[in-house]
Design a protein around this motif. Structure first.
Motif, PDB file in Angstrom:
ATOM      1  N   ALA A  78       0.823  -1.208   0.000  1.00 51.62           N
ATOM      2  CA  ALA A  78       0.000   0.000   0.000  1.00 51.62           C
ATOM      3  C   ALA A  78       0.858   1.260   0.000  1.00 51.62           C
ATOM      4  O   ALA A  78       0.554   2.235  -0.703  1.00 51.62           O
ATOM      5  N   VAL A  79       1.936   1.264   0.769  1.00 48.16           N
ATOM      6  CA  VAL A  79       2.834   2.421   0.822  1.00 48.16           C
ATOM      7  C   VAL A  79       3.514   2.626  -0.526  1.00 48.16           C
ATOM      8  O   VAL A  79       3.613   3.755  -1.030  1.00 48.16           O
ATOM      9  N   VAL A  80       3.988   1.555  -1.120  1.00 48.31           N
ATOM     10  CA  VAL A  80       4.639   1.654  -2.431  1.00 48.31           C
ATOM     11  C   VAL A  80       3.662   2.178  -3.477  1.00 48.31           C
ATOM     12  O   VAL A  80       3.976   3.089  -4.262  1.00 48.31           O
ATOM     13  N   THR A  81       2.462   1.638  -3.487  1.00 44.48           N
ATOM     14  CA  THR A  81       1.445   2.061  -4.452  1.00 44.48           C
ATOM     15  C   THR A  81       1.101   3.529  -4.276  1.00 44.48           C
ATOM     16  O   THR A  81       0.938   4.275  -5.256  1.00 44.48           O
ATOM     17  N   GLU A  82       0.988   3.965  -3.017  1.00 40.94           N
ATOM     18  CA  GLU A  82       0.637   5.368  -2.751  1.00 40.94           C
ATOM     19  C   GLU A  82       1.760   6.308  -3.174  1.00 40.94           C
ATOM     20  O   GLU A  82       1.508   7.386  -3.720  1.00 40.94           O
ATOM     21  N   ALA A  83       3.008   5.926  -2.946  1.00 41.55           N
ATOM     22  CA  ALA A  83       4.145   6.756  -3.365  1.00 41.55           C
ATOM     23  C   ALA A  83       4.171   6.897  -4.883  1.00 41.55           C
ATOM     24  O   ALA A  83       4.418   7.991  -5.418  1.00 41.55           O
ATOM     25  N   GLU A  84       3.910   5.802  -5.591  1.00 43.39           N
ATOM     26  CA  GLU A  84       3.844   5.861  -7.050  1.00 43.39           C
ATOM     27  C   GLU A  84       2.718   6.789  -7.495  1.00 43.39           C
ATOM     28  O   GLU A  84       2.889   7.599  -8.420  1.00 43.39           O
ATOM     29  N   ARG A  85       1.580   6.681  -6.821  1.00 43.16           N
ATOM     30  CA  ARG A  85       0.429   7.505  -7.176  1.00 43.16           C
ATOM     31  C   ARG A  85       0.729   8.994  -6.951  1.00 43.16           C
ATOM     32  O   ARG A  85       0.383   9.843  -7.790  1.00 43.16           O
ATOM     33  N   LEU A  86       1.376   9.326  -5.852  1.00 41.52           N
ATOM     34  CA  LEU A  86       1.729  10.718  -5.568  1.00 41.52           C
ATOM     35  C   LEU A  86       2.629  11.295  -6.657  1.00 41.52           C
ATOM     36  O   LEU A  86       2.453  12.438  -7.098  1.00 41.52           O
ATOM     37  N   PHE A  87       3.604  10.515  -7.081  1.00 42.26           N
ATOM     38  CA  PHE A  87       4.529  10.948  -8.126  1.00 42.26           C
ATOM     39  C   PHE A  87       3.786  11.220  -9.436  1.00 42.26           C
ATOM     40  O   PHE A  87       3.958  12.270 -10.069  1.00 42.26           O
ATOM     41  N   GLU A  88       2.947  10.278  -9.834  1.00 40.66           N
ATOM     42  CA  GLU A  88       2.225  10.418 -11.091  1.00 40.66           C
ATOM     43  C   GLU A  88       1.187  11.534 -11.037  1.00 40.66           C
ATOM     44  O   GLU A  88       0.970  12.247 -12.028  1.00 40.66           O
ATOM     45  N   GLU A  89       0.560  11.719  -9.884  1.00 42.63           N
ATOM     46  CA  GLU A  89      -0.399  12.808  -9.715  1.00 42.63           C
ATOM     47  C   GLU A  89       0.286  14.161  -9.879  1.00 42.63           C
ATOM     48  O   GLU A  89      -0.274  15.087 -10.476  1.00 42.63           O
ATOM     49  N   ASP A  90       1.512  14.274  -9.351  1.00 43.52           N
ATOM     50  CA  ASP A  90       2.227  15.544  -9.447  1.00 43.52           C
ATOM     51  C   ASP A  90       2.515  15.894 -10.908  1.00 43.52           C
ATOM     52  O   ASP A  90       2.368  17.053 -11.310  1.00 43.52           O
ATOM     53  N   CYS A  91       2.910  14.921 -11.689  1.00 44.41           N
ATOM     54  CA  CYS A  91       3.155  15.161 -13.119  1.00 44.41           C
ATOM     55  C   CYS A  91       1.893  15.692 -13.795  1.00 44.41           C
ATOM     56  O   CYS A  91       1.940  16.661 -14.568  1.00 44.41           O
ATOM     57  N   ALA A  92       0.764  15.076 -13.495  1.00 45.67           N
ATOM     58  CA  ALA A  92      -0.494  15.462 -14.132  1.00 45.67           C
ATOM     59  C   ALA A  92      -0.957  16.842 -13.683  1.00 45.67           C
ATOM     60  O   ALA A  92      -1.390  17.661 -14.508  1.00 45.67           O
ATOM     61  N   LEU A  93      -0.860  17.130 -12.385  1.00 43.82           N
ATOM     62  CA  LEU A  93      -1.345  18.431 -11.914  1.00 43.82           C
ATOM     63  C   LEU A  93      -0.436  19.567 -12.383  1.00 43.82           C
ATOM     64  O   LEU A  93      -0.887  20.695 -12.590  1.00 43.82           O
ATOM     65  N   CYS A  94       0.848  19.295 -12.582  1.00 46.31           N
ATOM     66  CA  CYS A  94       1.738  20.306 -13.143  1.00 46.31           C
ATOM     67  C   CYS A  94       1.289  20.691 -14.554  1.00 46.31           C
ATOM     68  O   CYS A  94       1.257  21.879 -14.914  1.00 46.31           O
ATOM     69  N   ASP A  95       0.924  19.699 -15.352  1.00 41.35           N
ATOM     70  CA  ASP A  95       0.447  19.981 -16.703  1.00 41.35           C
ATOM     71  C   ASP A  95      -0.844  20.795 -16.676  1.00 41.35           C
ATOM     72  O   ASP A  95      -1.033  21.709 -17.489  1.00 41.35           O
ATOM     73  N   ARG A  96      -1.736  20.481 -15.733  1.00 46.93           N
ATOM     74  CA  ARG A  96      -2.993  21.228 -15.657  1.00 46.93           C
ATOM     75  C   ARG A  96      -2.742  22.684 -15.255  1.00 46.93           C
ATOM     76  O   ARG A  96      -3.324  23.605 -15.831  1.00 46.93           O
ATOM     77  N   MET A  97      -1.876  22.909 -14.269  1.00 46.64           N
ATOM     78  CA  MET A  97      -1.540  24.275 -13.873  1.00 46.64           C
ATOM     79  C   MET A  97      -0.918  25.051 -15.019  1.00 46.64           C
ATOM     80  O   MET A  97      -1.251  26.212 -15.269  1.00 46.64           O
ATOM     81  N   ALA A  98       0.011  24.407 -15.716  1.00 45.23           N
ATOM     82  CA  ALA A  98       0.714  25.072 -16.806  1.00 45.23           C
ATOM     83  C   ALA A  98      -0.249  25.457 -17.927  1.00 45.23           C
ATOM     84  O   ALA A  98      -0.160  26.562 -18.487  1.00 45.23           O
ATOM     85  N   THR A  99      -1.172  24.571 -18.238  1.00 44.72           N
ATOM     86  CA  THR A  99      -2.146  24.850 -19.296  1.00 44.72           C
ATOM     87  C   THR A  99      -3.068  25.990 -18.911  1.00 44.72           C
ATOM     88  O   THR A  99      -3.331  26.903 -19.721  1.00 44.72           O
ATOM     89  N   LEU A 100      -3.554  25.976 -17.677  1.00 44.80           N
ATOM     90  CA  LEU A 100      -4.447  27.041 -17.209  1.00 44.80           C
ATOM     91  C   LEU A 100      -3.718  28.376 -17.115  1.00 44.80           C
ATOM     92  O   LEU A 100      -4.221  29.416 -17.556  1.00 44.80           O
ATOM     93  N   GLY A 101      -2.527  28.356 -16.542  1.00 40.30           N
ATOM     94  CA  GLY A 101      -1.789  29.600 -16.357  1.00 40.30           C
ATOM     95  C   GLY A 101      -1.316  30.216 -17.649  1.00 40.30           C
ATOM     96  O   GLY A 101      -1.269  31.457 -17.785  1.00 40.30           O
ATOM     97  N   ALA A 102      -0.981  29.385 -18.632  1.00 40.02           N
ATOM     98  CA  ALA A 102      -0.496  29.902 -19.917  1.00 40.02           C
ATOM     99  C   ALA A 102      -1.552  30.743 -20.617  1.00 40.02           C
ATOM    100  O   ALA A 102      -1.222  31.624 -21.426  1.00 40.02           O
ATOM    101  N   GLN A 103      -2.824  30.501 -20.313  1.00 42.80           N
ATOM    102  CA  GLN A 103      -3.897  31.292 -20.914  1.00 42.80           C
ATOM    103  C   GLN A 103      -3.893  32.741 -20.429  1.00 42.80           C
ATOM    104  O   GLN A 103      -4.529  33.608 -21.047  1.00 42.80           O
TER     105      GLN A 103
END
Length: 340
Positions: A111-136
Motif C-alpha cells: 500500500a505504501v509503495v502504491t501510494e508513493a507511485e500515485r503521488l509521483f504520477e499525480e504531481d506530473c499530471a497536476l503540473c500539466d494542468r496548472m501550466a495549461t491554465l496559467g499559460a492562458q
C-alpha cells in the motif's frame, strides 16, 4: 516499485536517486539515498528542494524502506521524522499523511509503495494542468518576472509558476522572463536561469533589488510565483522576497499570480499569520558556499535574521492558479479554496 523518472528525482533499478540542486548549475551530481538520516540531510541542506519535490522524495524513500522489509513501526517513525524536516511547505505534510493512511492497510508495504507511485504520477499530471491554465493568462511579447525556482527541478512534472512560463513560451515565442536572483541562496540565479536556458526561453537575470525600477520603467507585464503553503483566506507563504514583489506589483498595477497545486492548500490554516516560517542558518547570509568553497563577506560576529519564507496577503493577489482552475479574489472571498 516501478520505474519513476523526473528531472531531479528518480527511482530506477531499486534505487532512490536525487539530483544535488546545491551544486547546480555547474555540476550535476546524483545522490543514491538509502536512509531517513540521509534524506533528512539532503532536504535540510537544500540538495533536495522545492515544496512538491520534497514531499515526493520523502515518499519514495519511505516506499523504498517498505520494499526493504521495514516494519510498520519503523515506517511510521520514518514518516514522522521526514515530515519534521521543513515546517513551512505543506506538500510534505500532505504526502506523509497519505502514506500514514496507506500504512493502515493489511498489506501495508504494498500500500505504501502504491501510494508513493500515485503521488509521483499525480504531481506530473497536476503540473500539466496548472501550466495549461496559467499559460492562458500570458499574452504575446509579455515580460514576466518570477522569483525563486518553480520549474521541473522542484516537482515531478514541468513545474508550477515556471511550468506556466514553459507552456506559454511554446505558444508565444516572443515572451521574455526577468529572473530574480533570489537571495540569499540564489535559486533564481542558479536554478531558474539554468532551466530557462535548457528550455531556450529568453531571460535576463537581475538582482532582487532591481525589480522596483523595472516595474517603474514599465518593463514588467506580469508576475508569476509559486507557493509553499496557501491559507484558507488566500494568504500564502513563498520564498522570502515574494511579498516585496506583491507590494510593488500592487503599486504599479501589475498582475500578480500565484501558481500552486491543491496539495499546497492548508484549509486548516485560517490565514497567513498562522503559517510557521522556517528560520535558517546565519551563514547563508554572511557568505556563500558551493563547489568552489566558501566566501565570507560579513563580519563573523554579525547578527543575522534569515527567514526562508515570507507571507503575501490575499488582497495583493490577482489570481490563484491551481490545478483545479484559476480563482479570483471574489472566489477566494466566497470560500472557494475550501471546496477544491
Amino acid at each position: 516499485m516501478k520505474e519513476l523518472v523526473a528531472r531531479s528525482l528518480k527511482y530506477q533499478a531499486g534505487r532512490v536517486q536525487v539530483l544535488d540542486q546545491y551544486l547546480l548549475p555547474h555540476e550535476e551530481t546524483w545522490h543514491h539515498c538509502t536512509s531517513v538520516a540521509q534524506m533528512t540531510s539532503l532536504i535540510l541542506t537544500l540538495k533536495v528542494r522545492g515544496a512538491p519535490l520534497i514531499g515526493l522524495a520523502a515518499s519514495l524513500l519511505v516506499a523504498y524502506l517498505a520494499e526493504q522489509g521495514h516494519s510498520k513501526t519503523q515506517l511510521s517513525e520514518a514518516i514522522d521524522e521526514l515530515e519534521a524536516t521543513r515546517p513551512t511547505a505543506v506538500n510534505l505534510m500532505h504526502c506523509m499523511a497519505r502514506l500514514r493512511t496507506a500504512l493502515q492497510q493489511q498489506d501495508f508495504a504494498l500500500a505504501v509503495v502504491t501510494e508513493a507511485e500515485r503521488l509521483f504520477e499525480e504531481d506530473c499530471a497536476l503540473c500539466d494542468r496548472m501550466a495549461t491554465l496559467g499559460a492562458q493568462l500570458v499574452e504575446p511579447s509579455d515580460n514576466i518576472l518570477t522569483h525563486c525556482n518553480t520549474g521541473a527541478l522542484a516537482t515531478a512534472g514541468v513545474g508550477t509558476a515556471l511550468g506556466v512560463i514553459h507552456h506559454a513560451a511554446r505558444q508565444h515565442a516572443d515572451i521574455h522572463i526577468w529572473v530574480d536572483e533570489t537571495r540569499p541562496l540564489l535559486q533564481g540565479g542558479r536554478l531558474t536561469a539554468y532551466e530557462l536556458a535548457r528550455w531556450q526561453i529568453p531571460y535576463t537575470l537581475i538582482c532582487d533589488n532591481m525589480a522596483a525600477s523595472l516595474m517603474a520603467a514599465g518593463k514588467v507585464d506580469k508576475i508569476f510565483v509559486g507557493a509553499d503553503r496557501i491559507a484558507a483566506n488566500g494568504d500564502f507563504a513563498n520564498k522570502v522576497g515574494t511579498y516585496n514583489l506583491a507590494v510593488l506589483a500592487h503599486y504599479h498595477k501589475i498582475p500578480f499570480y500565484v501558481v500552486a497545486p491543491v496539495t499546497t492548500l492548508d484549509i486548516g490554516c485560517a490565514s497567513g499569520a498562522e503559517i510557521p516560517i522556517e528560520q535558517r542558518a546565519e551563514s547563508e547570509v554572511t557568505g556563500v558556499s558551493g563547489s568552489f568553497g566558501h566566501c565570507q563577506w560579513a563580519p563573523v560576529q554579525a547578527q543575522v535574521y534569515n527567514p526562508a519564507f515570507d507571507v503575501t496577503p490575499a488582497e495583493l493577489i490577482t489570481a490563484w492558479v491551481l490545478d483545479t482552475g484559476v480563482y479570483y479574489p471574489q472566489d477566494v472571498a466566497a470560500g472557494v479554496l475550501g471546496t477544491v
